[in-house]
Motif scaffolding. Structure first.
Motif, PDB file in Angstrom:
ATOM      1  N   THR A 171       0.814  -1.213   0.000  1.00  0.00           N
ATOM      2  CA  THR A 171       0.000   0.000   0.000  1.00  0.00           C
ATOM      3  C   THR A 171       0.857   1.277   0.000  1.00  0.00           C
ATOM      4  O   THR A 171       0.319   2.368  -0.153  1.00  0.00           O
TER       5      THR A 171
ATOM      6  N   PRO B 263       3.136   2.542  -2.200  1.00  0.00           N
ATOM      7  CA  PRO B 263       3.117   3.381  -3.415  1.00  0.00           C
ATOM      8  C   PRO B 263       1.823   4.184  -3.544  1.00  0.00           C
ATOM      9  O   PRO B 263       1.831   5.324  -4.022  1.00  0.00           O
ATOM     10  N   SER B 264       0.727   3.592  -3.108  1.00  0.00           N
ATOM     11  CA  SER B 264      -0.552   4.298  -3.154  1.00  0.00           C
ATOM     12  C   SER B 264      -0.528   5.497  -2.203  1.00  0.00           C
ATOM     13  O   SER B 264      -0.992   6.590  -2.540  1.00  0.00           O
ATOM     14  N   ASP B 265       0.030   5.293  -1.027  1.00  0.00           N
ATOM     15  CA  ASP B 265       0.118   6.394  -0.061  1.00  0.00           C
ATOM     16  C   ASP B 265       1.032   7.505  -0.570  1.00  0.00           C
ATOM     17  O   ASP B 265       0.770   8.690  -0.354  1.00  0.00           O
TER      18      ASP B 265
ATOM     19  N   ALA C  87       1.473   8.361  -3.692  1.00  0.00           N
ATOM     20  CA  ALA C  87       0.704   9.129  -4.679  1.00  0.00           C
ATOM     21  C   ALA C  87      -0.357   9.980  -3.996  1.00  0.00           C
ATOM     22  O   ALA C  87      -0.559  11.153  -4.326  1.00  0.00           O
ATOM     23  N   ASN C  88      -1.011   9.385  -3.012  1.00  0.00           N
ATOM     24  CA  ASN C  88      -2.090  10.076  -2.313  1.00  0.00           C
ATOM     25  C   ASN C  88      -1.593  11.325  -1.587  1.00  0.00           C
ATOM     26  O   ASN C  88      -2.247  12.360  -1.575  1.00  0.00           O
TER      27      ASN C  88
ATOM     28  N   LEU D 192       1.333  13.552  -4.746  1.00  0.00           N
ATOM     29  CA  LEU D 192       1.082  13.902  -6.150  1.00  0.00           C
ATOM     30  C   LEU D 192       0.440  15.282  -6.301  1.00  0.00           C
ATOM     31  O   LEU D 192       0.930  16.123  -7.057  1.00  0.00           O
ATOM     32  N   GLU D 193      -0.632  15.502  -5.586  1.00  0.00           N
ATOM     33  CA  GLU D 193      -1.354  16.762  -5.751  1.00  0.00           C
ATOM     34  C   GLU D 193      -0.485  17.968  -5.346  1.00  0.00           C
ATOM     35  O   GLU D 193      -0.411  18.948  -6.090  1.00  0.00           O
TER      36      GLU D 193
ATOM     37  N   ILE E 284       2.088  18.583  -8.105  1.00  0.00           N
ATOM     38  CA  ILE E 284       1.500  19.220  -9.291  1.00  0.00           C
ATOM     39  C   ILE E 284       1.210  20.696  -8.996  1.00  0.00           C
ATOM     40  O   ILE E 284       1.457  21.563  -9.838  1.00  0.00           O
TER      41      ILE E 284
ATOM     42  N   ILE F 261       3.232  12.737 -12.388  1.00  0.00           N
ATOM     43  CA  ILE F 261       2.715  11.361 -12.293  1.00  0.00           C
ATOM     44  C   ILE F 261       3.832  10.356 -12.568  1.00  0.00           C
ATOM     45  O   ILE F 261       4.007   9.378 -11.838  1.00  0.00           O
ATOM     46  N   THR F 262       4.598  10.625 -13.607  1.00  0.00           N
ATOM     47  CA  THR F 262       5.691   9.708 -13.956  1.00  0.00           C
ATOM     48  C   THR F 262       6.691   9.602 -12.813  1.00  0.00           C
ATOM     49  O   THR F 262       7.152   8.501 -12.468  1.00  0.00           O
TER      50      THR F 262
ATOM     51  N   ILE G 222       6.224  10.244  -9.542  1.00  0.00           N
ATOM     52  CA  ILE G 222       5.638   9.582  -8.364  1.00  0.00           C
ATOM     53  C   ILE G 222       5.602   8.065  -8.573  1.00  0.00           C
ATOM     54  O   ILE G 222       5.945   7.288  -7.669  1.00  0.00           O
ATOM     55  N   LEU G 223       5.227   7.641  -9.767  1.00  0.00           N
ATOM     56  CA  LEU G 223       5.177   6.198 -10.033  1.00  0.00           C
ATOM     57  C   LEU G 223       6.583   5.597 -10.000  1.00  0.00           C
ATOM     58  O   LEU G 223       6.785   4.474  -9.534  1.00  0.00           O
ATOM     59  N   LYS G 224       7.546   6.356 -10.484  1.00  0.00           N
ATOM     60  CA  LYS G 224       8.921   5.865 -10.507  1.00  0.00           C
ATOM     61  C   LYS G 224       9.478   5.719  -9.085  1.00  0.00           C
ATOM     62  O   LYS G 224      10.108   4.710  -8.755  1.00  0.00           O
TER      63      LYS G 224
ATOM     64  N   GLY H 287       7.722   5.381  -6.395  1.00  0.00           N
ATOM     65  CA  GLY H 287       6.966   4.311  -5.746  1.00  0.00           C
ATOM     66  C   GLY H 287       7.530   2.944  -6.068  1.00  0.00           C
ATOM     67  O   GLY H 287       7.516   2.035  -5.242  1.00  0.00           O
TER      68      GLY H 287
END
Lengths: 214, 137
Positions: A30, A32-34, A36-37, A40-41, A44, A64-65, A67-69, A71
Motif C-alpha cells: 500500500t 506506493p498508493s500512499d 501518490a495520495n 502527487l497533488e 502538481i 505522475i511519472t 511519483i510512479l517511478k 513508488g
C-alpha cells in the motif's frame, strides 16, 4: 545548530517522507498508493505555480511519472539529504527541463526556419522571477552538475540551496531549516540573509572551481 | 482537477507497469467492459477509493508473501481478500489468453518479411472454404 554540525536533515525537518520511504523500501504493497495520495497533488500544485507558462498536461505527466517511478524504485531517494517533498520537487524540476528540451528538439524538426525567431522569447524565458539576481544563476544551473556539488555542503546548508532553487522566499521556511525559529523576527531575517549569502557564495565558488565558470 | 481525478490519471498510467495493481485490475475491467463503478462493485470497494487501490503494488512473490500482500491491501481498502484473489487470478488468466505465444509472433514476423503467401501455408480463400480442415474431420 551550527551549519556543519553533521546532524541529519531529519533532525531538522521531516515532512513524513522518511517513514513512508521506509515502507516503500520494505515493499509494503500500500506504500506506493500512499505516496501518490500524499505527494502527487502538492507536487502538481508546486509545478503549476513555478512553471505557469508551461503546458499543464506536461507538468501533470512529469509529476505522475515521477511519483510512479519513486513508488517503484524508492532507493533513488536518500532521506538523509533532503525531505521527500524537496527531493520530488528537485527531480521534477529536472524532468520539466528535460521535457522542455525534448519538446524543443521536436519543434525544431517541425517548425519552418522562418518561424524560429518567433519562438526565441519563449525559449529564453527565465524559470523564476528575475527580481533576485541570484535567480538568474540558479535558473542556469544544471541539475546533474549541481547534485555533484552536494558533498561540499552539510544537510542543513544543502536544504537552503534547494529551497533557493525552489524559489522559496519566506524567511520562516529558511529559519526553520536553520533552526532559528525561536529568535526574534528581526534577528531571524538577519541571520537567514547571512546564511543565504554564505551558502550561495559557497555554491558559486564550488561551481566555479569545478566547472570553470559561474 | 480533483485529487481523485489526479489519482485516477496516475492509475491509468500505472496500468502500463506490471509493478502496479492497476496493470491487472484495469486490464480485467477493459476485458470485461466494466467502468470504474462496475470494477469497484466486482471488488466490493468504495468507488471513491478505487484509484488509490489501483496504485498499490501488485501482490507478488511466494505464497506467504502473496497472502500477506493480499491481506494488507484488503485490510486497507475494506475488501474481501478471497474476492480480490479470485479477480486477480481471473485477470491473469485473461492476460495469458490474450498474449500470443512467442512462436506465433515470430511466425507472423516471418510472414511480413517474406510476403503473406508461404509455401505450404493455406491461401486466404482456402481458409474461408467450406471444405473442413483435417482437424475438423
Amino acid at each position: 545548530m551550527a551549519p556543519d554540525s553533521g546532524h541529519r536533515l531529519a533532525d531538522v525537518e521531516d515532512d513524513g517522507g522518511r517513514a513512508l520511504h521506509e515502507r516503500l523500501l520494505r515493499g509494503e504493497p500500500t506504500a506506493p498508493s500512499d505516496l501518490a495520495n500524499l505527494y502527487l497533488e502538492p507536487l502538481i500544485g508546486w509545478l503549476r505555480h513555478h512553471y505557469p507558462h508551461d503546458d499543464e498536461a506536461l507538468l501533470d505527466t512529469v509529476a505522475i511519472t515521477l511519483i510512479l517511478k519513486v513508488g517503484k524504485e524508492p532507493a533513488q531517494y536518500d532521506p538523509d539529504r533532503s525531505t521527500l517533498s524537496t527531493y520530488l520537487r528537485m527531480a521534477a524540476r529536472g524532468d520539466v527541463k528535460n521535457a522542455r528540451q525534448s519538446g524543443r528538439r521536436r519543434a525544431a524538426r517541425q517548425v519552418p526556419l522562418e518561424n524560429v525567431e518567433l519562438r526565441s522569447p519563449t525559449r529564453n524565458r527565465a524559470w523564476v522571477s528575475a527580481a533576485d539576481p541570484a535567480d538568474a544563476v540558479i535558473g542556469d544551473l544544471d541539475d546533474e552538475r549541481l547534485t555533484a556539488l552536494r558533498e561540499h555542503f552539510s544537510a542543513q546548508d544543502w536544504e537552503v540551496v534547494l529551497l533557493r532553487i525552489d524559489g522559496e522566499r519566506r524567511t520562516e521556511r529558511f529559519a526553520a531549516v536553520l533552526g532559528l525559529q525561536d529568535r526574534p523576527p528581526d534577528e531571524q531575517a538577519h541571520e537567514v540573509n547571512r546564511a543565504k549569502e554564505r551558502i550561495m557564495g559557497r555554491l558559486r565558488r564550488r561551481w566555479k572551481k569545478k566547472y570553470g565558470h559561474e | 482537477m480533483s485529487d481523485g481525478d489526479l489519482l485516477r490519471r496516475a492509475a491509468e498510467r500505472a496500468s502500463q507497469d506490471p509493478f502496479y495493481l492497476a496493470s491487472s485490475l484495469l486490464a480485467y475491467s477493459r476485458a470485461e467492459r466494466l467502468d470504474d463503478a462496475g470494477l469497484a462493485d466486482r471488488l466490493g470497494c468504495d468507488p471513491a477509493s478505487l484509484p488509490a487501490l489501483l496504485l498499490c503494488r501488485r501482490p507478488m512473490g511466494d505464497a506467504p508473501m502473496f497472502r500477506a500482500d493480499i491481506q494488507a491491501i484488503a485490510e486497507r481498502f475494506g475488501l474481501d481478500p478471497m474476492r480480490l484473489v479470485r479477480l486477480l487470478r481471473h485477470a491473469d488468466a485473461l492476460a495469458a489468453s490474450t498474449v500470443p505465444p512467442a512462436g506465433h509472433l515470430l511466425a507472423a514476423a516471418r510472414d511480413r518479411d517474406h510476403g503473406d503467401q508461404q509455401p505450404g501455408a493455406p491461401a486466404a480463400d482456402a481458409l474461408s472454404s467450406s471444405e473442413p480442415d483435417e482437424d475438423d474431420a
